[in-house]
Write a protein that holds these residues in place. Structure first.
Motif, PDB file in Angstrom:
ATOM      1  N   TRP A 463    -112.279  51.890   8.089  1.00  0.00           N
ATOM      2  CA  TRP A 463    -111.062  52.128   7.305  1.00  0.00           C
ATOM      3  C   TRP A 463    -109.832  51.990   8.204  1.00  0.00           C
ATOM      4  N   THR A 464    -109.897  52.566   9.391  1.00  0.00           N
ATOM      5  CA  THR A 464    -108.782  52.482  10.332  1.00  0.00           C
ATOM      6  C   THR A 464    -108.523  51.041  10.751  1.00  0.00           C
ATOM      7  N   ALA A 465    -109.587  50.303  11.014  1.00  0.00           N
ATOM      8  CA  ALA A 465    -109.434  48.902  11.404  1.00  0.00           C
ATOM      9  C   ALA A 465    -108.785  48.092  10.286  1.00  0.00           C
ATOM     10  N   ALA A 466    -109.156  48.370   9.038  1.00  0.00           N
ATOM     11  CA  ALA A 466    -108.555  47.667   7.904  1.00  0.00           C
ATOM     12  C   ALA A 466    -107.072  48.007   7.778  1.00  0.00           C
ATOM     13  N   GLN A 467    -106.743  49.277   7.953  1.00  0.00           N
ATOM     14  CA  GLN A 467    -105.339  49.682   7.901  1.00  0.00           C
ATOM     15  C   GLN A 467    -104.528  48.950   8.968  1.00  0.00           C
ATOM     16  N   GLU A 468    -105.091  48.846  10.161  1.00  0.00           N
ATOM     17  CA  GLU A 468    -104.385  48.171  11.247  1.00  0.00           C
ATOM     18  C   GLU A 468    -104.232  46.677  10.955  1.00  0.00           C
ATOM     19  N   THR A 469    -105.286  46.057  10.454  1.00  0.00           N
ATOM     20  CA  THR A 469    -105.235  44.628  10.149  1.00  0.00           C
ATOM     21  C   THR A 469    -104.189  44.318   9.094  1.00  0.00           C
ATOM     22  N   LEU A 470    -104.097  45.182   8.096  1.00  0.00           N
ATOM     23  CA  LEU A 470    -103.180  44.959   6.977  1.00  0.00           C
ATOM     24  C   LEU A 470    -101.796  45.544   7.212  1.00  0.00           C
ATOM     25  N   GLY A 471    -101.603  46.208   8.348  1.00  0.00           N
ATOM     26  CA  GLY A 471    -100.299  46.794   8.655  1.00  0.00           C
ATOM     27  C   GLY A 471     -99.922  47.938   7.746  1.00  0.00           C
ATOM     28  N   VAL A 472    -100.915  48.751   7.339  1.00  0.00           N
ATOM     29  CA  VAL A 472    -100.674  49.879   6.448  1.00  0.00           C
ATOM     30  C   VAL A 472    -100.186  51.081   7.246  1.00  0.00           C
ATOM     31  N   GLU A 473     -99.135  51.702   6.768  1.00  0.00           N
ATOM     32  CA  GLU A 473     -98.623  52.918   7.425  1.00  0.00           C
ATOM     33  C   GLU A 473     -99.623  54.057   7.211  1.00  0.00           C
ATOM     34  N   VAL A 474     -99.964  54.733   8.303  1.00  0.00           N
ATOM     35  CA  VAL A 474    -100.937  55.824   8.256  1.00  0.00           C
ATOM     36  C   VAL A 474    -100.238  57.145   8.491  1.00  0.00           C
ATOM     37  N   ASN A 475    -100.504  58.103   7.593  1.00  0.00           N
ATOM     38  CA  ASN A 475     -99.958  59.446   7.748  1.00  0.00           C
ATOM     39  C   ASN A 475    -100.967  60.322   8.475  1.00  0.00           C
ATOM     40  N   GLN A 476    -100.625  60.749   9.662  1.00  0.00           N
ATOM     41  CA  GLN A 476    -101.548  61.543  10.462  1.00  0.00           C
ATOM     42  C   GLN A 476    -101.684  62.955   9.911  1.00  0.00           C
TER      43      GLN A 476
END
Length: 476
Positions: A463-476
């Motif tokens: 999931w994290t890798a997909a977020q990074e690939t797609l440039g999705v902002e992640v809320n920690q």
């Protein structure tokens, strides 16, 4: 596109034999009744923004009056369905009733086994027919490529349940064939014979009850229906509203860090998959999941041979009709509590979609049949589903959900309509689509190859890798 990926997957499935052969397909929520605000104005301008699925000369579904409009129309339409068990009986009966109103419109059904794989492979050809249940392989941004617009979201949403599920850019492309609530079907007599007097509200209470059933009865505590494949996908539908009490959870999940991690209060996706994993690991399911059979399982739970099955509320009527003990079939809320309260997610069954490549005559005929089917036929009474219209009556099976709040997923924020699909597909986790990740969990528990924590950690990494690939902002 996602559908191209699924076509490749479908070809692979055809050529490969494995334990996880996920073959058949069946339908798998609930809105609050509101007054009918449908409009009877002709629609064209709204459709013009619907991309390649737009058409001229064809009304929107809210602009037609069944039995009054297009009475001289001549057409022959084909309807694809996954309900091979009743396609030649119940569904044929619906067609006959409609053709009494419109004798110049011929309605023909085609029942399809291996529904998801088969219709995905046929969809791009364009000549599959006129109405189908939209497969999960079609992402929201692909809807206009294959299906004609049915109307404006703001117009149809007050009238029909679950239209957000098949809408994109404020245009509706599919209307759900009713809906279901998320819970568990069970045989009430088996549970009573085991000495259980209260319904479980937490994962551990449910697992303890399954153990009690195993100790005190001859029934299989939990029947997974693993071999069918699509039945395993039901577990995914419980990971949002039912497991969190939050209608925005699915939208927020794309921005979450490690959404599959274990929570201290045993809520969220981990808690759902924990029930599945532990049921298998503790030997509370059928001996050989690879040999399960969907059709025969209906009669088995009716006879009390199986105690529970995790499926949407749509299954209840089928189980009741499968034997001589309809009164023994019940439906309980999914056993997760959020701050002491239980929730039930609700969502649509497969949605009806009309072929964007059909002729105008067939599109209009399809609209007429679709509207008659979802508004005037007995389909929801027959199937025990929440009706398509928001002012329809709830099925009696949900009367047992007293004190349980029914929730539907909120529409995605503007600009993120397809973001969950993108992250889900890029990660290859495959929640709520034809990848059935739950099969992976069952196999790991069955053979002891991996712990649930190891699987969930892997999903978090994906999931994290997909977020990074797609440039999705992640809320920690």
């Amino acid at each position: 596109m996602k559908i191209k990926k699924l076509i490749a997957l479908g070809l692979t499935i055809i050529m490969t034999v494995s334990l996880m052969a996920c073959g058949n397909s069946d339908s798998a929520g609930t809105g609050s009744p509101v007054s009918d605000t449908s409009s009877n104005t002709e629609a064209t301008d709204a459709d013009a923004s619907a991309g390649s699925g737009a058409q001229t000369g064809v009304p929107t579904i809210d602009a037609i009056n069944v039995g009054e409009d297009y009475t001289d129309l001549e057409a022959s339409i084909k309807v694809l369905t996954n309900r091979t068990d009743i396609v030649d009986t119940v569904y044929a009966g619906y067609a006959e009733q409609f053709m009494e109103i419109y004798p110049n419109i011929k309605v023909e059904y085609e029942g399809i086994t291996d529904y998801e794989e088969s219709v995905t492979l046929r969809l791009t050809a364009g000549d599959w027919g006129d109405i189908m249940f939209i497969p999960t392989s079609v992402s929201k941004n692909e809807l206009s490529t294959y299906f004609m617009p049915l109307g404006d979201y703001n117009t149809l949403n007050p009238v029909y349940n679950f239209v957000e599920e098949k809408s994109f850019d404020n245009v509706v492309y599919g209307i759900a064939n009713g809906g279901t609530a998320s819970g568990i079907a069970y045989n009430k007599k088996v549970w009573a014979d085991a000495g259980i007097t209260e319904m479980p509200k937490t994962p551990e209470e449910f697992l303890n009850d399954l153990q009690t059933i195993k100790d005190n009865t001859d029934a299989v505590p939990l029947y997974t229906n693993f071999a069918a494949g699509w039945t395993m996908g039901a577990w995914d539908a419980y990971t949002d509203c039912a497991a969190t009490g939050d209608p925005d959870f699915k939208n927020n999940m794309v921005h979450m860090s490690d959404p599959f991690s274990k929570r201290d209060d045993m809520t969220g996706p981990y808690a759902v998959y924990y029930i599945l994993y532990e049921s298998v690991a503790r030997g509370l399911v059928e001996d050989d999941p690879a040999s399960t059979d969907w059709e025969s399982s209906k009669g088995a739970i009716n006879r009390g041979e199986y105690a529970t099955m995790v499926l949407g509320s749509w299954c209840v009527e089928q189980f009741k009709e499968a034997g001589d003990n309809p009164d023994d079939i019940g439906y309980m809320p999914f056993p997760i509590s959020v701050n002491g309260k239980q929730y039930a997610g609700s969502g649509g069954n497969y949605s009806f979609g009309i072929n964007a490549g059909s002729s105008d005559e067939n599109k209009i005929a399809s609209l007429l049949y679709m509207k008659w089917l979802i508004e005037e036929s007995t389909i929801y009474l027959d199937e025990g589903s929440i009706p398509a219209r928001k002012d329809g009556e709830y099925p009696s099976v949900l009367e047992a959900f007293d004190g349980v709040e029914l929730l539907s997923n909120s529409p995605a924020p503007e600009g993120e309509e397809d973001l969950f699909d993108e992250v889900n597909n890029e990660s290859e986790v495959g929640i709520n689509n034809n990848d059935y990740p739950d099969c992976e969990i069952l196999e790991a528990a069955l053979y002891g190859t991996r712990t649930l924590d190891e699987i969930m950690d892997e999903w978090n990494r994906k999931w994290t890798a997909a977020q990074e690939t797609l440039g999705v902002e992640v809320n920690q």
